[in-house]
Design a protein around this motif. Structure first.
Motif, PDB file in Angstrom:
ATOM      1  N   LEU A 124     -19.722 -13.980  32.133  1.00  0.00           N
ATOM      2  CA  LEU A 124     -18.748 -14.421  33.209  1.00  0.00           C
ATOM      3  C   LEU A 124     -17.312 -15.128  32.468  1.00  0.00           C
ATOM      4  N   LEU A 125     -17.393 -15.022  31.123  1.00  0.00           N
ATOM      5  CA  LEU A 125     -16.179 -15.593  30.473  1.00  0.00           C
ATOM      6  C   LEU A 125     -14.965 -14.477  30.682  1.00  0.00           C
ATOM      7  N   PRO A 126     -13.684 -14.838  30.980  1.00  0.00           N
ATOM      8  CA  PRO A 126     -12.828 -14.084  30.720  1.00  0.00           C
ATOM      9  C   PRO A 126     -12.855 -12.910  29.441  1.00  0.00           C
ATOM     10  N   LEU A 127     -12.459 -11.745  29.450  1.00  0.00           N
ATOM     11  CA  LEU A 127     -12.552 -10.865  28.364  1.00  0.00           C
ATOM     12  C   LEU A 127     -12.069 -11.410  27.064  1.00  0.00           C
ATOM     13  N   HIS A 128     -10.892 -12.019  27.254  1.00  0.00           N
ATOM     14  CA  HIS A 128     -10.332 -12.494  25.837  1.00  0.00           C
ATOM     15  C   HIS A 128     -10.984 -13.531  25.095  1.00  0.00           C
ATOM     16  N   GLU A 129     -11.534 -14.512  25.948  1.00  0.00           N
ATOM     17  CA  GLU A 129     -12.316 -15.384  25.318  1.00  0.00           C
ATOM     18  C   GLU A 129     -13.654 -14.899  25.047  1.00  0.00           C
ATOM     19  N   ARG A 130     -14.446 -14.085  26.031  1.00  0.00           N
ATOM     20  CA  ARG A 130     -15.777 -13.470  25.426  1.00  0.00           C
ATOM     21  C   ARG A 130     -15.560 -12.815  24.222  1.00  0.00           C
ATOM     22  N   THR A 131     -14.694 -12.242  24.038  1.00  0.00           N
ATOM     23  CA  THR A 131     -14.453 -11.101  22.800  1.00  0.00           C
ATOM     24  C   THR A 131     -14.172 -12.187  21.522  1.00  0.00           C
ATOM     25  N   ALA A 132     -13.369 -13.068  21.571  1.00  0.00           N
ATOM     26  CA  ALA A 132     -13.400 -14.068  20.645  1.00  0.00           C
ATOM     27  C   ALA A 132     -14.574 -14.812  20.431  1.00  0.00           C
ATOM     28  N   VAL A 133     -15.229 -15.370  21.163  1.00  0.00           N
ATOM     29  CA  VAL A 133     -16.418 -16.001  20.829  1.00  0.00           C
ATOM     30  C   VAL A 133     -17.523 -15.136  20.357  1.00  0.00           C
ATOM     31  N   CYS A 136     -16.605 -14.263  16.780  1.00  0.00           N
ATOM     32  CA  CYS A 136     -16.512 -15.318  15.620  1.00  0.00           C
ATOM     33  C   CYS A 136     -17.841 -15.818  15.616  1.00  0.00           C
ATOM     34  N   CYS A 137     -18.512 -16.173  16.924  1.00  0.00           N
ATOM     35  CA  CYS A 137     -19.904 -16.991  16.851  1.00  0.00           C
ATOM     36  C   CYS A 137     -20.932 -16.202  16.556  1.00  0.00           C
ATOM     37  N   GLN A 138     -20.826 -14.940  17.159  1.00  0.00           N
ATOM     38  CA  GLN A 138     -22.056 -13.976  17.232  1.00  0.00           C
ATOM     39  C   GLN A 138     -22.068 -13.271  15.938  1.00  0.00           C
ATOM     40  N   ASN A 139     -20.986 -12.678  15.701  1.00  0.00           N
ATOM     41  CA  ASN A 139     -20.788 -11.758  14.553  1.00  0.00           C
ATOM     42  C   ASN A 139     -20.209 -12.362  13.202  1.00  0.00           C
ATOM     43  N   GLY A 140     -19.956 -13.845  13.338  1.00  0.00           N
ATOM     44  CA  GLY A 140     -19.672 -14.392  11.960  1.00  0.00           C
ATOM     45  C   GLY A 140     -18.333 -14.069  11.403  1.00  0.00           C
ATOM     46  N   LEU A 141     -17.638 -13.614  12.013  1.00  0.00           N
ATOM     47  CA  LEU A 141     -16.093 -13.390  11.551  1.00  0.00           C
ATOM     48  C   LEU A 141     -15.084 -14.814  11.559  1.00  0.00           C
ATOM     49  N   SER A 142     -14.642 -14.952  10.402  1.00  0.00           N
ATOM     50  CA  SER A 142     -13.718 -15.965  10.541  1.00  0.00           C
ATOM     51  C   SER A 142     -12.500 -15.984  11.566  1.00  0.00           C
ATOM     52  N   HIS A 143     -11.820 -16.897  11.942  1.00  0.00           N
ATOM     53  CA  HIS A 143     -10.825 -16.917  12.981  1.00  0.00           C
ATOM     54  C   HIS A 143      -9.699 -16.032  12.218  1.00  0.00           C
ATOM     55  N   ASP A 144      -9.494 -16.044  11.092  1.00  0.00           N
ATOM     56  CA  ASP A 144      -8.692 -15.060  10.403  1.00  0.00           C
ATOM     57  C   ASP A 144      -8.849 -13.832  10.549  1.00  0.00           C
ATOM     58  N   GLU A 145     -10.138 -13.414  10.236  1.00  0.00           N
ATOM     59  CA  GLU A 145     -10.577 -12.040  10.399  1.00  0.00           C
ATOM     60  C   GLU A 145     -10.527 -11.538  11.948  1.00  0.00           C
ATOM     61  N   ASN A 160      -8.904 -19.284  22.274  1.00  0.00           N
ATOM     62  CA  ASN A 160      -9.900 -18.583  23.098  1.00  0.00           C
ATOM     63  C   ASN A 160     -11.555 -18.733  22.571  1.00  0.00           C
ATOM     64  N   VAL A 161     -11.675 -19.167  21.524  1.00  0.00           N
ATOM     65  CA  VAL A 161     -12.810 -19.537  20.760  1.00  0.00           C
ATOM     66  C   VAL A 161     -13.299 -20.820  21.559  1.00  0.00           C
ATOM     67  N   LEU A 162     -12.323 -21.795  21.244  1.00  0.00           N
ATOM     68  CA  LEU A 162     -12.525 -23.242  21.708  1.00  0.00           C
ATOM     69  C   LEU A 162     -12.792 -23.181  23.295  1.00  0.00           C
ATOM     70  N   ARG A 163     -11.923 -22.568  23.906  1.00  0.00           N
ATOM     71  CA  ARG A 163     -12.082 -22.758  25.632  1.00  0.00           C
ATOM     72  C   ARG A 163     -13.416 -21.738  25.972  1.00  0.00           C
ATOM     73  N   GLY A 164     -13.594 -20.761  25.328  1.00  0.00           N
ATOM     74  CA  GLY A 164     -14.815 -19.956  25.584  1.00  0.00           C
ATOM     75  C   GLY A 164     -16.007 -20.829  25.238  1.00  0.00           C
ATOM     76  N   ARG A 165     -16.016 -21.471  24.193  1.00  0.00           N
ATOM     77  CA  ARG A 165     -17.411 -22.253  24.001  1.00  0.00           C
ATOM     78  C   ARG A 165     -17.450 -23.408  24.895  1.00  0.00           C
ATOM     79  N   GLU A 166     -16.374 -24.248  25.263  1.00  0.00           N
ATOM     80  CA  GLU A 166     -16.390 -25.043  26.242  1.00  0.00           C
ATOM     81  C   GLU A 166     -17.004 -24.574  27.570  1.00  0.00           C
ATOM     82  N   LYS A 167     -16.505 -23.516  28.002  1.00  0.00           N
ATOM     83  CA  LYS A 167     -16.682 -22.801  29.331  1.00  0.00           C
ATOM     84  C   LYS A 167     -18.438 -22.456  29.263  1.00  0.00           C
ATOM     85  N   LEU A 168     -18.723 -21.965  28.295  1.00  0.00           N
ATOM     86  CA  LEU A 168     -20.268 -21.715  27.857  1.00  0.00           C
ATOM     87  C   LEU A 168     -20.992 -22.997  27.893  1.00  0.00           C
ATOM     88  N   LYS A 169     -20.851 -24.095  27.332  1.00  0.00           N
ATOM     89  CA  LYS A 169     -21.626 -25.186  27.269  1.00  0.00           C
ATOM     90  C   LYS A 169     -21.723 -25.980  28.793  1.00  0.00           C
TER      91      LYS A 169
END
Length: 177
Positions: A124-133, A136-145, A160-169
Motif C-alpha cells: 500500500l505504500l507509494p513506490l518510492h517509500e516501499r522501495t526505500a523501506v 534498507c529495512c528488509q535487505n539491510g543496506l545502509s542509507h548511503d548504499e 522515504n524510509v522514515l515516512r514509509g515506516r511511520e505509514k506501516l506502523k
C-alpha cells in the motif's frame, strides 16, 4: 576458508570462472528476488523474470564493477534498474497508475497472518517509500548504499524510509485486534 564476493568477482574477471559467478548468484539470488517481489507487489513470475535479467546483466557488465561499493549493492542497483525499465514499459512508474492501483485494493481481503499483513501494508505504500523501506529495512543496506542503488540523494532515502515506516506502523496498528 570461504571466498569473499570480491574474490569471486576477481575470479570471474581474470579467469572467466563461471562457477565463481554461479556462487555469486547462489549467495544473492534470494535477496534480489525478495527485493523484486516487494517492488512488483509480490508478482512472483515477474520478479523472477526481472531477477534473471538482473543476473544476466551483471554477468555481461561485471567489468564495470569497480569495487567502490559492495557487490550486493551493485547488484541491487542493476535489479532496481531492471524493475524501473519494466515499469516504464508497462507505464507503471510512480505517479502514473499508483493511486489507481491503490484505490482498487480491498482491505477486507487481508489474511490474519502477520507476514501477510506486513506484505499487504508494504504494497500500500507509494513506490518510492516501499522501495526505500525494502532496500534498507528488509535487505539491510545502509542509507548511503540505498542512495547509490536508487540514484537519489541521501536525504531523500532517509525521508522515504522514515515516512514509509511511520505509514506501516499506522496501517498495522489499525489492523490490530
Amino acid at each position: 576458508m570461504e571466498l569473499t564476493d570480491a574474490d569471486l568477482v576477481t575470479r570471474v574477471l581474470t579467469d572467466d570462472d563461471q562457477h565463481a559467478f554461479g556462487e555469486l548468484v547462489r549467495r544473492h539470488q534470494s535477496s534480489v528476488r525478495g527485493l523484486l517481489r516487494q517492488l512488483t507487489r509480490t508478482d512472483i513470475a515477474l520478479a523472477d523474470d526481472l531477477a534473471q535479467e538482473a543476473f544476466l546483466r551483471a554477468y555481461k557488465n561485471i567489468r564495470s564493477f569497480r569495487g567502490e561499493a559492495r557487490f550486493s549493492t551493485w547488484l541491487y542497483r542493476i535489479a532496481y534498474n531492471c524493475f524501473r525499465e519494466d515499469a516504464r514499459r508497462r507505464k507503471e512508474l510512480v505517479g502514473v497508475d499508483e493511486e489507481q492501483w491503490q484505490g482498487q485494493q480491498d482491505p477486507q481481503t487481508v489474511d490474519p497472518g502477520l507476514r501477510h499483513d506486513l506484505m499487504h501494508a508494504l504494497s500500500l505504500l507509494p513506490l518510492h517509500e516501499r522501495t526505500a523501506v525494502v532496500i534498507c529495512c528488509q535487505n539491510g543496506l545502509s542509507h548511503d548504499e540505498a542512495a547509490h542503488v536508487l540514484d537519489i540523494p541521501l536525504g531523500t532515502v532517509k525521508t522515504n524510509v522514515l515516512r514509509g515506516r511511520e505509514k506501516l506502523k499506522r496501517t498495522l496498528a489499525a489492523w490490530r485486534p
